[in-house]
Design a protein around this motif. Structure first.
Motif, PDB file in Angstrom:
ATOM      1  N   PRO A 131     -30.775  -9.651 -12.366  1.00  0.00           N
ATOM      2  CA  PRO A 131     -31.880 -10.139 -12.372  1.00  0.00           C
ATOM      3  C   PRO A 131     -32.636  -9.959 -10.955  1.00  0.00           C
ATOM      4  N   HIS A 132     -32.135  -9.088 -10.081  1.00  0.00           N
ATOM      5  CA  HIS A 132     -33.229  -8.867  -9.084  1.00  0.00           C
ATOM      6  C   HIS A 132     -33.601  -7.384  -9.004  1.00  0.00           C
ATOM      7  N   LEU A 133     -33.858  -6.873 -10.317  1.00  0.00           N
ATOM      8  CA  LEU A 133     -34.839  -5.888 -10.437  1.00  0.00           C
ATOM      9  C   LEU A 133     -36.319  -6.234 -10.632  1.00  0.00           C
ATOM     10  N   ASN A 134     -37.250  -5.201 -10.304  1.00  0.00           N
ATOM     11  CA  ASN A 134     -38.585  -5.836 -10.333  1.00  0.00           C
ATOM     12  C   ASN A 134     -38.610  -5.915 -11.915  1.00  0.00           C
ATOM     13  N   LYS A 135     -39.720  -6.588 -12.289  1.00  0.00           N
ATOM     14  CA  LYS A 135     -40.060  -7.024 -13.491  1.00  0.00           C
ATOM     15  C   LYS A 135     -41.038  -5.969 -14.299  1.00  0.00           C
ATOM     16  N   ILE A 136     -40.802  -5.833 -15.544  1.00  0.00           N
ATOM     17  CA  ILE A 136     -41.677  -4.557 -16.180  1.00  0.00           C
ATOM     18  C   ILE A 136     -43.116  -5.275 -16.224  1.00  0.00           C
ATOM     19  N   LYS A 137     -43.356  -6.508 -16.503  1.00  0.00           N
ATOM     20  CA  LYS A 137     -44.905  -6.813 -16.396  1.00  0.00           C
ATOM     21  C   LYS A 137     -45.452  -6.580 -15.229  1.00  0.00           C
ATOM     22  N   ASP A 138     -44.913  -6.891 -14.028  1.00  0.00           N
ATOM     23  CA  ASP A 138     -45.437  -6.649 -12.848  1.00  0.00           C
ATOM     24  C   ASP A 138     -45.803  -5.388 -12.460  1.00  0.00           C
ATOM     25  N   LYS A 139     -44.799  -4.596 -13.029  1.00  0.00           N
ATOM     26  CA  LYS A 139     -45.166  -2.960 -12.642  1.00  0.00           C
ATOM     27  C   LYS A 139     -46.181  -2.732 -13.695  1.00  0.00           C
ATOM     28  N   MET A 140     -46.337  -2.920 -14.952  1.00  0.00           N
ATOM     29  CA  MET A 140     -47.205  -2.457 -15.677  1.00  0.00           C
ATOM     30  C   MET A 140     -48.686  -3.069 -15.229  1.00  0.00           C
ATOM     31  N   LEU A 175     -50.672  -7.090 -22.318  1.00  0.00           N
ATOM     32  CA  LEU A 175     -49.311  -7.103 -21.684  1.00  0.00           C
ATOM     33  C   LEU A 175     -49.030  -8.723 -21.420  1.00  0.00           C
ATOM     34  N   GLU A 176     -49.975  -9.344 -21.101  1.00  0.00           N
ATOM     35  CA  GLU A 176     -49.595 -10.950 -20.706  1.00  0.00           C
ATOM     36  C   GLU A 176     -49.118 -11.785 -21.969  1.00  0.00           C
ATOM     37  N   GLY A 177     -49.471 -11.057 -23.222  1.00  0.00           N
ATOM     38  CA  GLY A 177     -49.200 -11.835 -24.426  1.00  0.00           C
ATOM     39  C   GLY A 177     -47.786 -11.329 -25.041  1.00  0.00           C
ATOM     40  N   MET A 178     -47.171 -10.287 -24.364  1.00  0.00           N
ATOM     41  CA  MET A 178     -45.963  -9.737 -24.633  1.00  0.00           C
ATOM     42  C   MET A 178     -44.739 -10.904 -24.305  1.00  0.00           C
ATOM     43  N   LYS A 179     -43.870 -10.958 -25.133  1.00  0.00           N
ATOM     44  CA  LYS A 179     -42.538 -11.736 -24.958  1.00  0.00           C
ATOM     45  C   LYS A 179     -41.829 -11.300 -23.616  1.00  0.00           C
ATOM     46  N   THR A 180     -41.309 -12.336 -22.801  1.00  0.00           N
ATOM     47  CA  THR A 180     -40.975 -11.861 -21.525  1.00  0.00           C
ATOM     48  C   THR A 180     -39.417 -11.988 -21.641  1.00  0.00           C
ATOM     49  N   HIS A 181     -38.715 -10.941 -21.575  1.00  0.00           N
ATOM     50  CA  HIS A 181     -37.385 -10.612 -21.694  1.00  0.00           C
ATOM     51  C   HIS A 181     -36.631 -10.491 -20.266  1.00  0.00           C
ATOM     52  N   ALA A 220     -36.464   1.806 -12.846  1.00  0.00           N
ATOM     53  CA  ALA A 220     -35.811   0.711 -13.643  1.00  0.00           C
ATOM     54  C   ALA A 220     -36.113  -0.582 -13.336  1.00  0.00           C
ATOM     55  N   THR A 221     -36.457  -1.480 -14.312  1.00  0.00           N
ATOM     56  CA  THR A 221     -37.149  -2.585 -14.135  1.00  0.00           C
ATOM     57  C   THR A 221     -36.394  -3.562 -15.085  1.00  0.00           C
ATOM     58  N   GLN A 222     -36.669  -4.925 -15.222  1.00  0.00           N
ATOM     59  CA  GLN A 222     -36.004  -5.831 -16.293  1.00  0.00           C
ATOM     60  C   GLN A 222     -37.277  -6.227 -17.224  1.00  0.00           C
ATOM     61  N   GLY A 223     -36.889  -6.710 -18.254  1.00  0.00           N
ATOM     62  CA  GLY A 223     -38.024  -7.087 -19.228  1.00  0.00           C
ATOM     63  C   GLY A 223     -37.598  -6.732 -20.652  1.00  0.00           C
ATOM     64  N   ASN A 224     -38.726  -6.550 -21.508  1.00  0.00           N
ATOM     65  CA  ASN A 224     -38.688  -6.505 -22.862  1.00  0.00           C
ATOM     66  C   ASN A 224     -38.113  -5.072 -23.077  1.00  0.00           C
TER      67      ASN A 224
END
Length: 246
Positions: free
Chosen positions: A105-114, A135-141, A170-174
């Motif tokens: 849960p502390h990894l950066n988020k893929i949406k923020d990176k993209m 990107l904003e419309g993609m589901k957040t995982h 590495a990130t977290q997300g979809n």
């Protein structure tokens, strides 16, 4: 220490049972510490990766020291044993799905990176606007994503253990974003047939429609474009400018 790899902006050395990656001054201190932190956070998931040992400042620059894993890359093995390509690809996808089963849960988020990559790209404002909206419309995982998952980032030891290396991105997300990135890497290596075989297998094993992965392709292509490699431009442009994969 013996030099293993020399790259434009980093050197990798072997020092006994340790691997030392030394960065030049094109990397910020924050970049290097973030890579080390990613490694530490992914270690905590229980995935089989080289353990982080230390971060230090050397005469050559900042350095990250990890465990050295003896073996060959999966990329090397696939080249040496083309008859085993399907077998290796099965293992490759299974390992990626294992990564996606983890949480950090502390990894950066893929949406923020993209979002940051899209903003930093040289595409015109209209294209960037469309990409940001997509990107904003993609589901957040919240799945762990490798960010550069390819056969050269897997080490197979002599006794058949598989280790996943290079967690700088590495990130977290979809998970579909991670699969789109892997598909892109194969295409950039001019391995279109392998790319298609990979995508079909990933979607079958993950039980997701290909369209979910394809929706991420313009976004990951845009993120790759910020590296400004002229030889990649034509392919990346063709992906960025296609918004419907129906």
């Amino acid at each position: 220490m013996a030099t293993i790899i020399k790259r434009e902006n980093k050197r990798i050395y072997r020092d006994g049972d340790k691997l030392v990656k030394v960065f030049d001054d094109t990397f910020t201190k924050a970049d290097i510490l973030n890579e080390a932190l990613n490694n530490a956070r992914v270690e905590e998931t229980g995935l089989k990766i080289p353990k982080l040992l230390n971060v230090s400042k050397t005469d050559e620059g900042w350095a990250i020291t990890r465990e050295y894993i003896e073996g060959k890359t999966l990329s090397e093995l696939m080249a040496e044993h083309p008859d085993k390509e399907d077998e290796y690809l099965e293992k490759f996808v299974d390992l990626q799905l294992e990564i996606h089963s983890k949480r950090a849960p502390h990894l950066n988020k893929i949406k923020d990176k993209m979002h940051a990559k899209i903003s930093a790209s040289s595409y015109e404002a209209t294209v960037r606007f469309d990409l940001h909206n997509r990107l904003e419309g993609m589901k957040t995982h919240k799945k762990v994503l490798h960010g550069d998952y390819c056969p050269s980032n897997i080490i197979v030891t002599p006794d058949g253990e598989y280790y996943i290396i290079d967690w700088a991105h590495a990130t977290q997300g979809n998970a579909s974003a991670d699969a789109a990135r892997t598909y892109l890497v194969f295409c950039l290596e001019d391995k279109k047939e392998l790319a298609e075989k990979y995508l079909n297998l990933f979607c079958k094993k993950a039980d997701i429609p290909k369209q979910l992965v394809q929706q991420w392709m313009p976004i990951v292509a845009c993120s790759q474009s910020v590296k400004n490699k002229p030889e990649e431009k034509e392919l990346l442009d063709s992906w960025v400018n296609v918004f419907d994969f129906q």
